[in-house]
Design a protein around this motif. Structure first.
Motif, PDB file in Angstrom:
ATOM      1  N   PRO A 112       0.834  -1.152  -0.034  1.00  0.00           N
ATOM      2  CA  PRO A 112      -0.135   0.118   0.069  1.00  0.00           C
ATOM      3  C   PRO A 112       0.961   1.280   0.169  1.00  0.00           C
ATOM      4  O   PRO A 112       2.060   1.482   0.438  1.00  0.00           O
ATOM      5  CB  PRO A 112      -0.925  -0.198   1.484  1.00  0.00           C
ATOM      6  CG  PRO A 112       0.156  -0.909   2.193  1.00  0.00           C
ATOM      7  CD  PRO A 112       0.825  -2.005   1.349  1.00  0.00           C
ATOM      8  N   ASN A 113       0.288   2.255  -0.444  1.00  0.00           N
ATOM      9  CA  ASN A 113       0.969   3.432  -0.470  1.00  0.00           C
ATOM     10  C   ASN A 113       0.941   4.130   0.824  1.00  0.00           C
ATOM     11  O   ASN A 113       2.047   4.708   1.501  1.00  0.00           O
ATOM     12  CB  ASN A 113       0.155   4.618  -1.296  1.00  0.00           C
ATOM     13  CG  ASN A 113       1.020   5.588  -1.572  1.00  0.00           C
ATOM     14  OD1 ASN A 113       2.054   5.807  -2.282  1.00  0.00           O
ATOM     15  ND2 ASN A 113       0.500   7.094  -1.366  1.00  0.00           N
ATOM     16  N   ASP A 114      -0.015   3.835   1.732  1.00  0.00           N
ATOM     17  CA  ASP A 114      -0.149   4.358   3.167  1.00  0.00           C
ATOM     18  C   ASP A 114      -0.624   3.139   3.826  1.00  0.00           C
ATOM     19  O   ASP A 114      -1.924   2.946   3.510  1.00  0.00           O
ATOM     20  CB  ASP A 114      -0.907   5.564   3.316  1.00  0.00           C
ATOM     21  CG  ASP A 114      -0.095   6.777   2.950  1.00  0.00           C
ATOM     22  OD1 ASP A 114       0.698   7.539   3.551  1.00  0.00           O
ATOM     23  OD2 ASP A 114      -0.466   7.246   1.656  1.00  0.00           O
ATOM     24  N   GLY A 115      -0.233   2.575   4.785  1.00  0.00           N
ATOM     25  CA  GLY A 115      -0.727   1.554   5.512  1.00  0.00           C
ATOM     26  C   GLY A 115       0.472   0.576   5.936  1.00  0.00           C
ATOM     27  O   GLY A 115       1.559   0.787   5.798  1.00  0.00           O
ATOM     28  N   LEU A 116      -0.252  -0.620   6.701  1.00  0.00           N
ATOM     29  CA  LEU A 116       0.930  -1.408   7.429  1.00  0.00           C
ATOM     30  C   LEU A 116       0.895  -2.646   6.890  1.00  0.00           C
ATOM     31  O   LEU A 116      -0.308  -3.276   6.532  1.00  0.00           O
ATOM     32  CB  LEU A 116       0.502  -1.573   8.871  1.00  0.00           C
ATOM     33  CG  LEU A 116       1.427  -2.251   9.772  1.00  0.00           C
ATOM     34  CD1 LEU A 116       1.130  -1.818  11.233  1.00  0.00           C
ATOM     35  CD2 LEU A 116       0.839  -3.957   9.938  1.00  0.00           C
ATOM     36  N   VAL A 117       2.167  -3.350   6.410  1.00  0.00           N
ATOM     37  CA  VAL A 117       2.200  -4.549   6.020  1.00  0.00           C
ATOM     38  C   VAL A 117       2.863  -5.529   7.025  1.00  0.00           C
ATOM     39  O   VAL A 117       3.791  -5.484   7.456  1.00  0.00           O
ATOM     40  CB  VAL A 117       3.097  -4.699   4.694  1.00  0.00           C
ATOM     41  CG1 VAL A 117       3.283  -5.933   4.125  1.00  0.00           C
ATOM     42  CG2 VAL A 117       2.450  -3.648   3.667  1.00  0.00           C
TER      43      VAL A 117
ATOM     44  N   ASN B 189       3.176   7.406   2.123  1.00  0.00           N
ATOM     45  CA  ASN B 189       3.467   8.319   0.590  1.00  0.00           C
ATOM     46  C   ASN B 189       4.257   7.384  -0.162  1.00  0.00           C
ATOM     47  O   ASN B 189       5.031   7.768  -0.859  1.00  0.00           O
ATOM     48  CB  ASN B 189       4.325   9.585   0.931  1.00  0.00           C
ATOM     49  CG  ASN B 189       3.401  10.420   1.772  1.00  0.00           C
ATOM     50  OD1 ASN B 189       2.118  10.792   1.556  1.00  0.00           O
ATOM     51  ND2 ASN B 189       3.754  11.407   2.699  1.00  0.00           N
ATOM     52  N   GLY B 190       4.172   6.035  -0.091  1.00  0.00           N
ATOM     53  CA  GLY B 190       4.715   4.900  -0.701  1.00  0.00           C
ATOM     54  C   GLY B 190       6.207   4.874  -0.371  1.00  0.00           C
ATOM     55  O   GLY B 190       6.969   4.020  -1.065  1.00  0.00           O
ATOM     56  N   GLU B 191       6.570   5.174   0.978  1.00  0.00           N
ATOM     57  CA  GLU B 191       7.958   5.120   1.412  1.00  0.00           C
ATOM     58  C   GLU B 191       7.852   4.456   2.532  1.00  0.00           C
ATOM     59  O   GLU B 191       6.930   4.587   3.346  1.00  0.00           O
ATOM     60  CB  GLU B 191       8.549   6.416   1.675  1.00  0.00           C
ATOM     61  CG  GLU B 191       8.929   7.364   0.353  1.00  0.00           C
ATOM     62  CD  GLU B 191       9.990   6.505  -0.526  1.00  0.00           C
ATOM     63  OE1 GLU B 191      10.669   5.794  -0.360  1.00  0.00           O
ATOM     64  OE2 GLU B 191       9.871   6.998  -1.843  1.00  0.00           O
ATOM     65  N   LEU B 192       8.812   3.379   2.942  1.00  0.00           N
ATOM     66  CA  LEU B 192       9.043   2.737   4.175  1.00  0.00           C
ATOM     67  C   LEU B 192       9.309   3.748   5.391  1.00  0.00           C
ATOM     68  O   LEU B 192      10.276   4.229   5.343  1.00  0.00           O
ATOM     69  CB  LEU B 192      10.324   1.545   4.191  1.00  0.00           C
ATOM     70  CG  LEU B 192      10.316   0.920   5.449  1.00  0.00           C
ATOM     71  CD1 LEU B 192       8.852  -0.172   5.772  1.00  0.00           C
ATOM     72  CD2 LEU B 192      11.537  -0.186   5.174  1.00  0.00           C
ATOM     73  N   ALA B 193       8.419   4.097   6.310  1.00  0.00           N
ATOM     74  CA  ALA B 193       8.521   4.826   7.405  1.00  0.00           C
ATOM     75  C   ALA B 193       9.144   4.044   8.678  1.00  0.00           C
ATOM     76  O   ALA B 193       9.705   4.943   9.378  1.00  0.00           O
ATOM     77  CB  ALA B 193       7.162   5.668   7.464  1.00  0.00           C
TER      78      ALA B 193
END
Length: 208
Positions: free
Chosen positions: A70-75, A145-149
């Motif tokens: 996901p662009n924003d979310g938890l995997v 925003n598509g980045e690993l935060a």
């Protein structure tokens, strides 16, 4: 003389028939071997389909391990190896069950995504290096925003796999905490973006 010839023909026929039977059996064994390999591949495929949540109708549920990031979310990642031991499979099954039981709505909405990856596959080498994976394990990753935060590796799963209740609570606590942290970060960034600086009164009055 004719008897000898007839006897010779019988012997040749016997050996020929025996050779044909041996060849036929050999071919049957080879065919059986091929069929066995095909059945094993089918079984593996069925297991993958079952794990992904794809039902008989062919529709895929939110528990699809091949879903896009996901662009924003938890995997919630389960990283497995080429060797699938009983404990490894139990960790995967219990993680999936914990998600289905406690985060069904987030899974449907796409706020939480389930993914399984083979960390020994060269295509996934970047992840095994990023998360320092040395053995099958669960890793939580938060994207913004598509980045690993943010990410967290749950090594504790190995010590809790025999205690399903404790295992499930481990998942709940860590997933909820990461979701709260991500939501708090988004709110802070939103508040900062909405802050309007006050005008400089000295500049408005023409004063230096």
């Amino acid at each position: 003389m004719e008897l000898k010839n007839a006897l010779g023909i019988c012997i040749i026929s016997f050996f020929s028939a025996t050779l044909v039977m041996l060849i036929a059996r050999s071919l049957d064994n080879q065919a059986a071997g091929r069929i066995e390999q095909q059945l094993m591949r089918i079984a593996d495929r069925l297991e993958t389909i079952d794990a992904s949540g794809i039902g008989p109708s062919g529709s895929s549920s939110a528990m699809n391990p091949s879903a896009s990031t996901p662009n924003d979310g938890l995997v919630v990642h389960y990283f497995f190896s080429n060797t699938r031991c009983v404990t490894c499979r139990a960790i995967e099954d219990q993680t999936r069950q914990a998600l289905q039981a406690n985060f069904a709505e987030q899974l449907r909405e796409g706020d939480v995504v389930w993914k399984t990856l083979n960390y020994e596959d060269p295509a996934n080498a970047k992840w095994s290096e990023e998360f320092e994976i040395m053995m099958p394990v669960v890793v939580l990753t938060q994207y913004q925003n598509g980045e690993l935060a943010n990410w967290k590796r749950l090594d504790e799963v190995w010590g809790l796999v025999s205690d399903q209740a404790a295992f499930e609570q481990l998942m709940i606590d860590n997933i909820e905490q990461m979701l709260v942290d991500a939501d708090s970060k988004r709110r802070n960034e939103s508040d900062a973006a909405e802050t309007i600086p006050l005008p400089d009164l000295n500049t408005i009055n023409g004063e230096e």
